[in-house]
Design a protein around this motif. Structure first.
Motif, mmCIF file in Angstrom:
data_model
loop_
_atom_site.group_PDB
_atom_site.id
_atom_site.type_symbol
_atom_site.label_atom_id
_atom_site.label_comp_id
_atom_site.label_asym_id
_atom_site.label_seq_id
_atom_site.Cartn_x
_atom_site.Cartn_y
_atom_site.Cartn_z
ATOM 1 N N LEU A 1 0.821 -1.198 0.000
ATOM 2 C CA LEU A 1 0.000 0.000 0.000
ATOM 3 C C LEU A 1 0.861 1.257 0.000
ATOM 4 O O LEU A 1 0.586 2.220 -0.725
ATOM 5 N N SER A 2 1.912 1.263 0.805
ATOM 6 C CA SER A 2 2.830 2.402 0.819
ATOM 7 C C SER A 2 3.508 2.551 -0.531
ATOM 8 O O SER A 2 3.693 3.668 -1.037
ATOM 9 N N HIS A 3 3.865 1.427 -1.131
ATOM 10 C CA HIS A 3 4.497 1.422 -2.449
ATOM 11 C C HIS A 3 3.580 2.064 -3.491
ATOM 12 O O HIS A 3 4.018 2.900 -4.297
ATOM 13 N N LEU A 4 2.295 1.734 -3.461
ATOM 14 C CA LEU A 4 1.352 2.268 -4.440
ATOM 15 C C LEU A 4 1.011 3.732 -4.166
ATOM 16 O O LEU A 4 0.937 4.551 -5.075
ATOM 17 N N LEU A 5 0.804 4.062 -2.901
ATOM 18 C CA LEU A 5 0.435 5.434 -2.562
ATOM 19 C C LEU A 5 1.516 6.427 -2.960
ATOM 20 O O LEU A 5 1.224 7.534 -3.404
ATOM 21 N N GLY A 6 2.780 6.031 -2.795
ATOM 22 C CA GLY A 6 3.891 6.931 -3.099
ATOM 23 C C GLY A 6 4.527 6.724 -4.458
ATOM 24 O O GLY A 6 5.578 7.304 -4.747
ATOM 25 N N HIS A 7 3.908 5.904 -5.316
ATOM 26 C CA HIS A 7 4.497 5.589 -6.619
ATOM 27 C C HIS A 7 4.642 6.845 -7.465
ATOM 28 O O HIS A 7 3.843 7.775 -7.368
ATOM 29 N N GLU A 8 5.676 6.868 -8.317
ATOM 30 C CA GLU A 8 5.956 8.067 -9.109
ATOM 31 C C GLU A 8 5.908 7.826 -10.610
ATOM 32 O O GLU A 8 6.301 8.681 -11.396
ATOM 33 N N SER A 9 5.432 6.652 -11.032
ATOM 34 C CA SER A 9 5.410 6.344 -12.461
ATOM 35 C C SER A 9 4.307 7.124 -13.165
ATOM 36 O O SER A 9 3.426 7.706 -12.527
ATOM 37 N N PRO A 10 4.329 7.188 -14.515
ATOM 38 C CA PRO A 10 3.254 7.862 -15.244
ATOM 39 C C PRO A 10 1.891 7.300 -14.852
ATOM 40 O O PRO A 10 1.707 6.083 -14.749
ATOM 41 N N GLY A 11 0.929 8.175 -14.633
ATOM 42 C CA GLY A 11 -0.407 7.765 -14.218
ATOM 43 C C GLY A 11 -0.613 7.750 -12.725
ATOM 44 O O GLY A 11 -1.747 7.614 -12.250
ATOM 45 N N SER A 12 0.457 7.930 -11.968
ATOM 46 C CA SER A 12 0.345 7.903 -10.509
ATOM 47 C C SER A 12 -0.121 9.254 -9.985
ATOM 48 O O SER A 12 -0.120 10.266 -10.685
#
Length: 894
Positions: free
Chosen positions: A135-146
């Motif tokens: 969840l932390s990985h997804l919430l803070g993700h920086e890839s396009p679309g994030s």
């Protein structure tokens, strides 16, 4: 206050000693203790030492056990450990959760933080599955679309991160932290709306077992890889961390426990994520303008609350409950921005972990482990504009590679404007690349591009398989970004937003630099005096705001042209490839650097930027410059400043005593200074802090400035004592320390010298340490003449010989220096002190940097214009006209 003992009890308080004993008896008991010991001795010897040291510790009494029964967990709950210790929620929902809190910070920062009350991470339900990692990985993700990508693209944020705020035995706090731009602060309603949309999108995908399970397995795979190729670290840090982990893991799982992740569980993941709701959130907003900006139509505001002052630190804050209308909007977004999408799976996760050294020099499985390879890097390629260094790792045996490159140019530091433009380019580049390289960073591959006075530095590290691709991505984008920036904001409006955000951030960081602690300001203003050809912080600020900036503003096109001149104009490069990389691969790295950046003519020796240190006046020289009024001053040169922050309550001084150039001192002089400073630190701390209690920050240390000047410094920061008194006490301590040197025993000298030698000869614990050491020696030659550009990779070993005591040896050692004894080291220190530090020495070159708190501003103003007192940078600039420079040759050149 100052009420003690029985008086405290009579006045309604308690006796502090009794409280301390009670605290000890309650908490320092064996059930609350864990012990970890790391040592080179055998297990039997370690066990014997432990029994002798800790064997007398007794188990707790029956009475204590009765008062402290095991924590009763409610096994009917999904998370049994939550609130089990105290039986109630730690948080008062009305006061702490479902709340908007606004805080006015001292420094210029704009931050939104969302904190969610969650179960403790060592709860038996969470400890194996660890849904918070995904969840932390997804919430803070920086890839396009994030979420990060969208907010960043609109120029609303500087950064976004997600992780663990607090983790205790009873609860935890998961947080999302967003650093806002000024535009983002004004549009914080939109920022928060997008945050809650992103949370809603992640929640809706939890039911998609296949996708979330793939994310989970991806994180588990990287955890396993990182554990498999984890390198040694500091034993003390490991021991400290391991003892704390024993409260969570049984000994058999101590090493791998934190890296192991169980199978994905959709129900537990969903239950954990359900805690991310507005009602369960403490929303805190930090901004300097909140006090002035009363709402202005912003819904996410605590303007209905009353401002109050936090009693310990004086922070101004106010709070209100989140309105029900906002709760409903955030909890159930009407729609989700179509640009938001969950990330793709990570293509940078490595799969090839083979070691190049085994391919070139294979060894059988039953062969003894190869010995550490102490050879330094060697030159593979040398051209007028490029020197390539290489070393294949055979010691640490990990599938990682490090690439370092220094692109030297005379252009960045030729003016404050040029330096500012090149720093802005580096910021825009980092912002622009964040989406492209985020997956690489998650997969253990990292890069950094920084602008320094001598040019640009590139640093890449990570698993060898994917690093060449990352190098090509970074270097190619460095050039295409310049071309796009030159085309202007009309063609690239989003890039223009990033440039403006970079300018705002650099301006904010530069202004905040002036808010540093007084003792750090002392170091800065003294450096501005003794270092030649340096730019002052105010000059950088003037390039980014104010009248000059308004007349001649920084633009994206100007930034691109300046970066182009620095990166593609005349220059040269030093390149280092170390680790799991062979010679042909290292040459390929050099080709990338050469093809991208070295297409102009090489930089000649005279064009390489050089920096020098100026000599502070001796007493006789000061009298000629300032006049006879300074004849009775031990330190005739003083540079003063008032602390920039209105709330600063501390004064500080730094007494600087120059001890000559490196070349003048040589190996023996440098070794003597190191030993003297090592002994002086404890003496200064004991006298000025412990006994005289002048302040919490006290230090005595070796100081080095640009251009090869060494010195000895004493720093004191105090909230109770004015700078002139601090200076007088430091001078008094110096006299005392001279007496201590005269009386110090040879046994003590030998012990202290041995300690320094151990530090100098401490072996590298991991590949990154060895790379850092080698790169540091290479960079030390970057602005030297061609005859002196050979790095001395054995410099520390040679320096150690001048402190290594060899009693009974009559001959000179291998380096030609006389036999070292404790008596000779003591004699060297006394002679060194008498020449450079003694107040009566004609060779003493001393200055004192003073910083006054706001309350003592009048004392500063009274000193303005006095002989020997420099009250601003113009005064320092004027004095520099009278000062000569030290030679720049380093001490290792014979």
């Amino acid at each position: 206050g100052d009420i003690k003992g029985e008086k405290a009890e009579v006045s309604g308080g308690t006796n502090p000693r009794d409280d301390l004993i009670k605290f000890w008896e309650q908490n320092y008991q064996t059930p609350k203790m864990k012990l970890c010991v790391v040592g080179r001795a055998g297990l039997d010897e370690l066990q014997k030492t432990l029994e002798e040291t800790f064997g007398d510790i007794k188990p707790p009494s029956d009475k204590w056990l009765e008062r402290n029964p095991p924590i009763a967990k409610d096994e009917t709950k999904l998370f049994p450990s939550e609130h089990a210790r105290y039986g109630i929620s730690v948080f008062d929902a009305d006061e702490f959760l479902g709340v908007i809190r606004e805080v006015v910070p001292v420094v210029e920062s704009r931050i939104i933080k969302l904190q969610f009350a969650t179960p403790p991470f060592d709860d038996e339900t969470l400890s194996d599955i660890r849904p918070y990692r995904v969840l932390s990985h997804l919430l803070g993700h920086e890839s396009p679309g994030s979420l990060h990508s969208l907010l960043n693209e609109e120029g609303l944020i500087n950064s976004l991160s997600s992780g663990v705020g607090i983790d205790t035995a009873d609860f935890s706090l998961c947080s999302i932290t967003v650093s806002l731009t000024p535009k983002g602060l004004k549009e914080r309603d939109r920022v928060l709306s997008l945050i809650w949309q992103w949370i809603s999108l992640i929640k809706s995908s939890v039911g998609n077992d296949e996708l979330m399970e793939k994310y989970h397995n991806e994180m588990a795979a990287m955890g396993k890889v990182n554990f498999m190729y984890r390198e040694n670290g500091d034993p003390t840090d490991f021991c400290s961390t391991a003892s704390g982990m024993l409260f969570t893991y049984e000994p058999s799982k101590l090493l791998a426990g934190s890296s192991q992740t169980g199978k994905y569980d959709v129900d537990i993941t969903k239950a954990f994520l359900e805690r991310f709701t507005p009602e369960n959130c403490l929303l805190t907003i930090w901004a300097p303008d909140l006090e002035k900006d009363e709402n202005n139509g912003v819904l996410t505001s605590a303007s209905a609350g009353e401002w109050t002052m936090e009693k310990y630190y004086g922070a101004k804050h106010r709070s209100v409950k989140i309105p029900d209308t906002l709760i409903q909007q955030w909890k159930n977004p009407a729609d989700i921005d179509s640009r938001l999408s969950l990330p793709k799976l990570n293509e940078f996760i490595p799969s090839d972990f083979s070691l190049k050294c085994d391919k070139e020099d294979p060894i059988s499985d039953d062969a003894p482990k190869p010995k550490a390879d102490a050879k330094p890097p060697k030159v593979l390629l040398e051209k007028p504009d490029l020197r390539l260094w290489h070393k294949m790792d055979r010691t640490f045996r990990v599938p990682r590679t490090h690439i370092k490159a220094e692109l030297t140019s005379p252009n960045p530091y030729r003016s404050p404007r040029s330096m500012t433009l090149n720093r802005l380019y580096a910021k825009v580049l980092r912002d622009d690349l964040s989406e492209y390289v985020y997956d690489a960073s998650i997969a253990g591959c990292n890069y950094r591009v920084t602008c320094v006075p001598l040019g640009f530095r590139l640093s890449l590290s990570g698993y060898s398989e994917k690093l060449p691709h990352l190098l090509e991505v970074v270097t190619s984008r460095m050039l295409t970004l310049i071309e796009e920036m030159k085309q202007g904001p009309e063609k690239h409006p989003r890039l223009a937003d990033k440039f403006e955000k970079a300018r705002e951030n650099l301006l904010r960081q530069t202004k905040n630099f002036r808010m540093e602690s007084p003792y750090e300001t002392c170091s800065y203003i003294s450096r501005m005096l003794v270092e030649d050809n340096v730019w002052h912080v105010d000059q950088y600020v003037a390039e980014m705001e104010g009248e000059y900036h308004d007349e001649n503003p920084l633009t994206m096109a100007k930034c691109a042209l300046s970066a182009e001149e620095s990166l593609l104009g005349r220059g040269k490069a030093e390149v280092l490839c170390m680790g799991n990389v062979n010679e042909s691969e290292a040459r390929e790295v050099a080709d990338v650097i050469e093809n991208h950046f070295l297409q102009s003519r090489p930089l000649n020796e005279d064009e390489v930027p050089k920096f020098k240190s100026l000599k502070v006046p001796t007493k006789d020289e000061a009298i000629k410059i300032y006049g006879p009024d300074v004849v009775d001053m031990m330190t005739p040169t003083k540079i003063e400043q008032v602390a920039y922050s209105e709330s600063e309550e501390n004064n500080a001084i730094q007494l600087i005593l120059q001890t000559g150039s490196e070349h003048e001192l040589g190996y023996e002089g440098i070794a003597t200074l190191e030993l003297l400073s090592y002994i002086a630190y404890n003496s200064a701390y004991d006298t000025l802090r412990t006994k005289e209690q002048l302040g919490y920050i006290v230090s005595a240390f070796t100081r080095k400035t640009a251009g090869g000047c060494n010195g000895f410094s004493v720093i004191v920061q105090s909230s109770s004592t004015l700078p002139d008194v601090l200076e007088e006490r430091c001078e008094a301590w110096l006299k005392q320390f001279r007496q201590e040197l005269a009386e110090i025993s040879e046994e003590r000298v030998a012990m202290e010298a041995t300690a320094i030698v151990s530090q100098l000869l401490e072996r590298d614990q991991k590949l990154g340490d060895e790379v850092g050491s080698a790169w540091g020696e290479i960079l030390a030659t970057e602005n030297l003449s061609m005859k002196a550009r050979e790095p001395k990779f054995d410099r520390l070993e040679r320096l150690a010989t001048y402190l290594t005591i060899k009693e009974g040896c009559g001959d000179d050692n291998a380096d030609g220096n006389s036999t070292v004894t404790a008596a000779s080291l003591k004699r060297n220190m006394i002679e060194f002190f008498d020449k450079y530090l003694d107040a009566d020495s004609p060779d003493r070159r001393a200055m004192c940097a003073r910083v006054y708190c706001q309350k003592a501003k009048k004392r500063f103003e009274d000193n303005v214009g006095k002989p020997g007192v420099l009250s601003n940078y113009d005064d320092s600039r004027h004095l520099k006209q009278f000062l000569s420079a030290y030679p720049t040759a380093p001490y290792w050149i014979q």
